[in-house]
Design a protein around this motif. Structure first.
Motif, PDB file in Angstrom:
ATOM      1  N   LYS A   1       0.826  -1.223   0.000  1.00  0.00           N
ATOM      2  CA  LYS A   1       0.000   0.000   0.000  1.00  0.00           C
ATOM      3  C   LYS A   1       0.850   1.258   0.000  1.00  0.00           C
ATOM      4  O   LYS A   1       0.391   2.319  -0.401  1.00  0.00           O
ATOM      5  N   SER A   2       2.090   1.122   0.472  1.00  0.00           N
ATOM      6  CA  SER A   2       2.946   2.319   0.512  1.00  0.00           C
ATOM      7  C   SER A   2       3.622   2.604  -0.845  1.00  0.00           C
ATOM      8  O   SER A   2       4.291   3.621  -1.009  1.00  0.00           O
ATOM      9  N   LEU A   3       3.434   1.722  -1.806  1.00  0.00           N
ATOM     10  CA  LEU A   3       3.987   1.976  -3.152  1.00  0.00           C
ATOM     11  C   LEU A   3       3.171   3.074  -3.828  1.00  0.00           C
ATOM     12  O   LEU A   3       2.048   3.361  -3.393  1.00  0.00           O
ATOM     13  N   ASP A   4       3.672   3.621  -4.921  1.00  0.00           N
ATOM     14  CA  ASP A   4       2.840   4.640  -5.571  1.00  0.00           C
ATOM     15  C   ASP A   4       1.574   3.976  -6.124  1.00  0.00           C
ATOM     16  O   ASP A   4       1.544   2.772  -6.403  1.00  0.00           O
ATOM     17  N   ASN A   5       0.523   4.807  -6.220  1.00  0.00           N
ATOM     18  CA  ASN A   5      -0.820   4.297  -6.494  1.00  0.00           C
ATOM     19  C   ASN A   5      -0.925   3.439  -7.743  1.00  0.00           C
ATOM     20  O   ASN A   5      -1.552   2.381  -7.743  1.00  0.00           O
ATOM     21  N   LYS A   6      -0.238   3.889  -8.799  1.00  0.00           N
ATOM     22  CA  LYS A   6      -0.333   3.182 -10.081  1.00  0.00           C
ATOM     23  C   LYS A   6       0.270   1.776  -9.938  1.00  0.00           C
ATOM     24  O   LYS A   6      -0.314   0.777 -10.355  1.00  0.00           O
ATOM     25  N   LEU A   7       1.446   1.742  -9.303  1.00  0.00           N
ATOM     26  CA  LEU A   7       2.130   0.459  -9.120  1.00  0.00           C
ATOM     27  C   LEU A   7       1.277  -0.480  -8.249  1.00  0.00           C
ATOM     28  O   LEU A   7       1.088  -1.659  -8.564  1.00  0.00           O
ATOM     29  N   TYR A   8       0.742   0.074  -7.158  1.00  0.00           N
ATOM     30  CA  TYR A   8      -0.099  -0.719  -6.258  1.00  0.00           C
ATOM     31  C   TYR A   8      -1.299  -1.298  -7.012  1.00  0.00           C
ATOM     32  O   TYR A   8      -1.610  -2.493  -6.900  1.00  0.00           O
ATOM     33  N   ASN A   9      -1.952  -0.463  -7.824  1.00  0.00           N
ATOM     34  CA  ASN A   9      -3.134  -0.934  -8.561  1.00  0.00           C
ATOM     35  C   ASN A   9      -2.783  -2.022  -9.575  1.00  0.00           C
ATOM     36  O   ASN A   9      -3.544  -2.961  -9.784  1.00  0.00           O
ATOM     37  N   MET A  10      -1.615  -1.875 -10.181  1.00  0.00           N
ATOM     38  CA  MET A  10      -1.204  -2.899 -11.158  1.00  0.00           C
ATOM     39  C   MET A  10      -0.978  -4.241 -10.470  1.00  0.00           C
ATOM     40  O   MET A  10      -1.404  -5.293 -10.950  1.00  0.00           O
ATOM     41  N   ILE A  11      -0.328  -4.210  -9.302  1.00  0.00           N
ATOM     42  CA  ILE A  11      -0.072  -5.462  -8.571  1.00  0.00           C
ATOM     43  C   ILE A  11      -1.398  -6.073  -8.102  1.00  0.00           C
ATOM     44  O   ILE A  11      -1.623  -7.278  -8.212  1.00  0.00           O
ATOM     45  N   GLU A  12      -2.298  -5.212  -7.594  1.00  0.00           N
ATOM     46  CA  GLU A  12      -3.606  -5.704  -7.131  1.00  0.00           C
ATOM     47  C   GLU A  12      -4.365  -6.382  -8.271  1.00  0.00           C
ATOM     48  O   GLU A  12      -4.964  -7.440  -8.092  1.00  0.00           O
ATOM     49  N   THR A  13      -4.302  -5.761  -9.457  1.00  0.00           N
ATOM     50  CA  THR A  13      -4.996  -6.353 -10.615  1.00  0.00           C
ATOM     51  C   THR A  13      -4.382  -7.713 -10.935  1.00  0.00           C
ATOM     52  O   THR A  13      -5.099  -8.700 -11.153  1.00  0.00           O
ATOM     53  N   LEU A  14      -3.046  -7.748 -10.917  1.00  0.00           N
ATOM     54  CA  LEU A  14      -2.367  -9.020 -11.240  1.00  0.00           C
ATOM     55  C   LEU A  14      -2.783 -10.139 -10.296  1.00  0.00           C
ATOM     56  O   LEU A  14      -3.090 -11.248 -10.732  1.00  0.00           O
ATOM     57  N   ILE A  15      -2.786  -9.846  -8.990  1.00  0.00           N
ATOM     58  CA  ILE A  15      -3.032 -10.961  -8.055  1.00  0.00           C
ATOM     59  C   ILE A  15      -4.507 -11.362  -7.977  1.00  0.00           C
ATOM     60  O   ILE A  15      -4.827 -12.406  -7.437  1.00  0.00           O
ATOM     61  N   HIS A  16      -5.367 -10.517  -8.568  1.00  0.00           N
ATOM     62  CA  HIS A  16      -6.791 -10.896  -8.586  1.00  0.00           C
ATOM     63  C   HIS A  16      -7.270 -11.390  -9.941  1.00  0.00           C
ATOM     64  O   HIS A  16      -8.466 -11.518 -10.176  1.00  0.00           O
ATOM     65  N   LEU A  17      -6.345 -11.647 -10.837  1.00  0.00           N
ATOM     66  CA  LEU A  17      -6.757 -12.137 -12.164  1.00  0.00           C
ATOM     67  C   LEU A  17      -7.476 -13.474 -12.063  1.00  0.00           C
ATOM     68  O   LEU A  17      -7.139 -14.286 -11.208  1.00  0.00           O
TER      69      LEU A  17
END
Ligand SMILES: Nc1nc2[nH]c(O)nc2c(=O)[nH]1
Length: 289
Positions: free
Chosen positions: A273-289
């Motif tokens: 969560k402490s990463l920048d927003n764009k990076l965080y959202n990309m990782i979240e999308t990846l792990i919820h594929l």
């Protein structure tokens, strides 16, 4: 409608051939496309950020390097710990925490002249003692001790400059470790050892060298389970090798992007969560594929 079905079926057949997997529907293909698009967007640069800011294993190694203050010993300990990092009785994160908090300084304190030959002799004895009493790595203790004994003569003789040369040629290090352990170059522990050696070397030699494309993803249960979201059957390693060459990220860095985020650690979630927003959202999308 019929034409679309036929085109879809052809695409599915082609993708199954290329990736050596068994996908059944267009949904699976869409997921693979999203996966590739996000990974391409992330690149090696973001993998490095995730390794250094999210992966707890990296943090634990940083702590250990500071407290030990002996880089040869540090690198050799990391290699030993990695080659027995399988069939754990806890999560990988907790296991590396336990390892990093062990009083390894005993090896140095019991060695009056700081003589590296003595340090090397004590290192293997102390490591076996640690492993035999560990909480997080209780299974197959005898088999793991045999592995330590197998690698000892090779590791003992390595100087810090040999280790630095290996950092510059991780393919060669992978080949030599596999040969010493008499195991496959793609086996989980061999490739995982290179991952942890790469982390530790980055700290010691103060230089980031990307992992080679030839070194495969460590096929552990988290990665295996995640791969099933894209393909029910088929070879996990081949799948990620193909994704890797298409997105331009070496498999070990893809592992770094996925592995920590796929675990259940609360600490990891805070760091994500402490990463920048764009990076965080990309990782979240990846792990919820
Ligand atoms: N694929 C991975 N498996 C692992 N096991 C462990 O203990 N750490 C790791 C890792 O970073 N990747």
């Amino acid at each position: 409608m019929k034409n679309t079905d036929k085109t879809d079926n052809n695409r599915i057949t082609n993708i199954n051939k290329v990736y050596n997997i068994e996908i059944n529907s267009m949904d699976d293909i869409n997921n693979i496309n999203i996966l590739k698009t996000i990974l391409k967007g992330l690149g090696i640069k973001s993998a490095k950020i995730i390794e250094e800011n999210v992966d707890l294993q990296y943090r634990y190694l940083e702590n250990l390097q500071k407290t030990l203050n002996n880089d040869e010993l540090f690198l050799k300990l990391v290699i030993l710990n990695a080659i027995v990092s399988y069939q754990l009785s806890t999560t990988g994160e907790k296991w590396w925490k336990e390892f990093s908090e062990y009083p390894w300084n005993n090896i140095l304190n019991n060695n009056n002249n700081n003589d590296n030959r003595n340090i090397n002799n004590n290192l293997f004895k102390e490591y076996i003692l640690f492993l035999s009493n560990s909480k997080g790595n209780k299974r197959l203790n005898n088999v793991k001790i045999k592995r330590i004994n197998k690698i000892t003569p090779f590791l003992k003789d390595l100087s810090i400059s040999d280790l630095e040369n290996y950092y510059h040629n991780m393919n060669k290090f992978r080949d030599d470790i596999a040969k010493e352990l008499n195991t496959k170059k793609s086996s989980k522990t061999v490739v995982f050892t290179i991952k942890m050696f790469g982390y530790a070397s980055r700290m010691v030699f103060k230089k980031f060298i990307p992992y080679p494309f030839e070194i495969e993803i460590p096929k552990d249960s988290r990665i295996e389970k995640y791969t099933k979201r894209f393909a029910n059957n088929g070879d996990v390693i081949t799948f990620w090798n193909n994704i890797s060459s298409e997105v331009g990220i070496p498999p070990l860095h893809i592992d770094s992007i996925l592995w920590s985020a796929l675990g259940n650690s609360k600490d990891v979630k805070i760091h994500l969560k402490s990463l920048d927003n764009k990076l965080y959202n990309m990782i979240e999308t990846l792990i919820h594929l």
